[in-house]
Design an enzyme around this catalytic site. Structure first.
Site, short mmCIF file in Angstrom:
data_model
loop_
_atom_site.label_atom_id
_atom_site.label_comp_id
_atom_site.label_asym_id
_atom_site.label_seq_id
_atom_site.Cartn_x
_atom_site.Cartn_y
_atom_site.Cartn_z
CG HIS A 86 -0.21 -0.05 2.38
ND1 HIS A 86 0.50 -0.96 3.47
CD2 HIS A 86 -0.27 1.57 3.59
CE1 HIS A 86 0.81 0.21 4.30
NE2 HIS A 86 0.63 1.24 4.15
CG HIS B 9 -0.08 5.60 2.55
ND1 HIS B 9 -1.28 5.08 2.84
CD2 HIS B 9 0.38 4.76 3.60
CE1 HIS B 9 -1.74 4.67 3.92
NE2 HIS B 9 -0.88 4.17 4.58
#
Length: 164
Positions: free
Chosen positions: A69, A84
């Protein structure tokens, strides 16, 4: 004289690029308070309209999270950048993400680095905002200018200035 003998000195690319097609928003408007408060550094968010993720900077890949992620980069100017993908998507254990780079890879701003399945993230009830922060802002960043609004993936959206 030395430039003629050894070639040109390569200028550091101080530009920031939209990592995805969508709407670039101020960092303070992202839903994750850890990022919106600025505690992780200065940056911006992008509300994506697709899941094709490009590098927000030119530099070296320094980190790929086990859960896919998040990725880290170091720009040639010394700035450390984190991308992110989504909020609380660490809980999805990498399922919506495909990463196409690895640590030590050299990347150019706008180069494909990943994909994320927006439908999977939506089905999990999570925010799919892409967050880009300069994690060593306090020590190294003098200025960050970002143009908010709609942009295509790979568009030039801002510039950085490093402290001298």
């Amino acid at each position: 004289m030395f430039k003629k003998l050894f070639g040109r000195h390569k200028e550091a690319d101080n530009r920031m690029y939209s990592p995805v097609t969508g709407t670039v928003i101020p960092l303070k408007n992202v839903s994750d308070p850890v990022f919106s408060s600025g505690v992780m550094g200065e940056g911006f968010g992008v509300t994506p309209s697709d899941g094709n993720i490009l590098s927000p900077v030119t530099g070296t890949v320094t980190m790929v999270a086990n859960t896919k992620h998040a990725l880290g980069f170091t720009m040639d100017n010394g700035l450390e950048v984190l991308i992110h993908m989504g909020v609380d998507t660490v809980d999805l254990k990498g399922k919506p993400f495909t990463i196409s780079v690895k640590p030590q890879d050299k990347v150019s701003g706008g180069q494909e680095i990943a994909t994320m399945d927006l439908d999977q993230i939506k089905a999990a009830g999570l925010d799919n905002v892409i967050i880009v922060v300069i994690t060593n802002s306090k020590d190294k960043l003098a200025k960050l200018d970002v143009e908010t609004g709609d942009h295509r993936a790979g568009d030039f959206v801002g510039t950085t200035e490093v402290k001298s």
